[in-house]
Design a protein around this motif. Sequence first.
Motif, PDB file in Angstrom:
ATOM      1  N   LEU A 125       0.840  -1.201   0.000  1.00  0.00           N
ATOM      2  CA  LEU A 125       0.000   0.000   0.000  1.00  0.00           C
ATOM      3  C   LEU A 125       0.883   1.263   0.000  1.00  0.00           C
ATOM      4  O   LEU A 125       0.627   2.222  -0.740  1.00  0.00           O
ATOM      5  N   GLN A 126       1.915   1.235   0.816  1.00  0.00           N
ATOM      6  CA  GLN A 126       2.817   2.390   0.889  1.00  0.00           C
ATOM      7  C   GLN A 126       3.471   2.636  -0.470  1.00  0.00           C
ATOM      8  O   GLN A 126       3.629   3.776  -0.898  1.00  0.00           O
ATOM      9  N   ILE A 152      10.877   6.303  -9.176  1.00  0.00           N
ATOM     10  CA  ILE A 152      10.348   5.840  -7.886  1.00  0.00           C
ATOM     11  C   ILE A 152       9.245   4.825  -8.172  1.00  0.00           C
ATOM     12  O   ILE A 152       8.114   5.188  -8.511  1.00  0.00           O
ATOM     13  N   LYS A 153       9.594   3.556  -8.012  1.00  0.00           N
ATOM     14  CA  LYS A 153       8.617   2.493  -8.351  1.00  0.00           C
ATOM     15  C   LYS A 153       8.017   1.875  -7.096  1.00  0.00           C
ATOM     16  O   LYS A 153       7.106   1.059  -7.166  1.00  0.00           O
ATOM     17  N   GLY A 154       8.566   2.233  -5.957  1.00  0.00           N
ATOM     18  CA  GLY A 154       8.046   1.679  -4.702  1.00  0.00           C
ATOM     19  C   GLY A 154       8.916   2.180  -3.554  1.00  0.00           C
ATOM     20  O   GLY A 154       9.868   2.945  -3.753  1.00  0.00           O
ATOM     21  N   ILE A 155       8.598   1.696  -2.338  1.00  0.00           N
ATOM     22  CA  ILE A 155       9.309   2.235  -1.162  1.00  0.00           C
ATOM     23  C   ILE A 155      10.801   1.900  -1.186  1.00  0.00           C
ATOM     24  O   ILE A 155      11.591   2.573  -0.543  1.00  0.00           O
ATOM     25  N   GLU A 156      11.181   0.873  -1.948  1.00  0.00           N
ATOM     26  CA  GLU A 156      12.618   0.544  -2.021  1.00  0.00           C
ATOM     27  C   GLU A 156      13.399   1.654  -2.727  1.00  0.00           C
ATOM     28  O   GLU A 156      14.624   1.718  -2.612  1.00  0.00           O
ATOM     29  N   ASP A 157      12.698   2.554  -3.444  1.00  0.00           N
ATOM     30  CA  ASP A 157      13.389   3.644  -4.143  1.00  0.00           C
ATOM     31  C   ASP A 157      13.372   4.954  -3.349  1.00  0.00           C
ATOM     32  O   ASP A 157      13.887   5.971  -3.814  1.00  0.00           O
ATOM     33  N   LEU A 158      12.781   4.898  -2.164  1.00  0.00           N
ATOM     34  CA  LEU A 158      12.631   6.124  -1.372  1.00  0.00           C
ATOM     35  C   LEU A 158      13.966   6.854  -1.171  1.00  0.00           C
ATOM     36  O   LEU A 158      14.043   8.087  -1.248  1.00  0.00           O
ATOM     37  N   HIS A 159      15.029   6.080  -0.950  1.00  0.00           N
ATOM     38  CA  HIS A 159      16.329   6.689  -0.642  1.00  0.00           C
ATOM     39  C   HIS A 159      16.860   7.561  -1.789  1.00  0.00           C
ATOM     40  O   HIS A 159      17.762   8.361  -1.592  1.00  0.00           O
ATOM     41  N   ALA A 182       2.319   7.554  -6.440  1.00  0.00           N
ATOM     42  CA  ALA A 182       1.349   8.600  -6.779  1.00  0.00           C
ATOM     43  C   ALA A 182       1.722   9.931  -6.126  1.00  0.00           C
ATOM     44  O   ALA A 182       1.616  11.002  -6.738  1.00  0.00           O
ATOM     45  N   GLN A 183       2.206   9.859  -4.890  1.00  0.00           N
ATOM     46  CA  GLN A 183       2.530  11.093  -4.163  1.00  0.00           C
ATOM     47  C   GLN A 183       3.720  11.817  -4.791  1.00  0.00           C
ATOM     48  O   GLN A 183       3.717  13.040  -4.931  1.00  0.00           O
TER      49      GLN A 183
END
Length: 435
Positions: A21-22, A54-61, A28-29
């Motif tokens: 979900l994140q 940014i494809k998911g939370i693993e790309d947050l960094h 989108a965010q």
Amino acid sequence: MEQNYYQKEIETMPVEDIKRLQSEKLVAQVKHVYENVEYYRRLMDEKGVKPEDIKGIEDLHKLPFLSKSDLRDAYPYGLLAKPLSECVRIQSTSGTTGRRVVAFYTQHDIDLWEDCCARAIVAAGGTKDDVCQVAYGYGLFTGGAGLNGGSHKVGCLTLPMSSGNTERQIQFMTDLGATILCCTPSYAAYLGESLKEKGCTPDSIPLKAGIFGAEPWTEEMRKNIEETLGIKAYDIYGLTETSGPGVAFECCEQTGMHINEDHFLAEIIDPETGEVLPEGEKGELVFTSLDKEAFPLLRYRTRDICVLSRKKCSCGRTLVKMAKPMGRTDDMMIIRGVNVFPSQIETVLLNEGYQPNYQIIVDRVNNNDTFDINVEMNPEQFTDKVSEILSMERKLGEAMKTMLGINPKIHLVAPKTIARSEGKAVRIIDKRKLI
Ligand code: DLL
């Protein structure tokens, strides 16, 4: 123990599902922020990151950080991601000029924020049969508005008391039978003392729970409040930049606060290098708001030092837990619930014709913060006439009150009497031992 949840599906969602979900929300965010916030688009462009990366939370960094100085640079509208016509509210930090953070909300943002506060109230045992006394400040501060909204959502009878006026607090609490109290822990302790002085025993008041936050407090203080008020005292955390209270809340286990991860993605970083640290390591807490529309912050550095844990919680919630904040990476103090920076004090001193030779002494006496500032007079200001000194102290105190929002006790001292340091000046003596 029978557990109640406000949004059970989310609060007890398997961790993999929360992460999925994140990820969806983050993609989108980032797109929303990149398209609508020029300031952040520039930061991303400078770092060479595009929303598609940014494809998911693993790309947050890969995303750049935001800090309080960005908020200052972009003040007031530079981080706004929705037209003002779609915003319905602002809230602001307790600091003043220069340091003020102004956060904007759409109706959707308010709704999510109030849901977060409702989760906290339900986790503290709140139901629609409760009477919830909200004694956080109302107005620009987020405490009153947030818990008020959460209390409505739960369906409690809400007493919108705001802070202060202890006599009236006690009267409403006893006459209307408040069962849940929301305020800063220091005010809760003070109310406890005042009730005791009036001869009220814990059994004679119907309170059962308290939701206390906005400032650091210790386990000793929790014990003390629980005993004097005869309640269970729950911690709640948040900051204006991310909505306000309700970013994280405590459950019956009282071993840290569950982060509302469906709305706020948490990271712990090394404050020096910015490197992301593994779970369980101590570092600076960073939040990304996943679905706020008007004021969505990506990788916002809170300056709070903290540890995260995914240890299984007996309450059944799967949301990651944060420990009580263990200090800050900057010099912000929270005195009587108000955020105070030494730089604000220096600004006043310079404006009023003093040199920045001063020392701040903060203590806690009978559960109340004391706030004293020793200030050196310049040789040309120096006088030994008590009436003159008193009048100068009063004038400086008024200027401090205007800047800080709270009233310090000013002590003017003779030139060159505040010890000079060879290294960093010791400006703050905090005797409260809150961490
Ligand atoms: O204090 C929001 C809030 C209101 C939280 C009511 C809880 C209850 P600010 O004025 O922006 O917002 O201050 C945020 O306060 O970065 C922390 O340093 C500190 N803080 C907030 N909650 C806690 C807590 C509100 N439970 C800053 N324990 C944050 C320790 C806290 N520190």
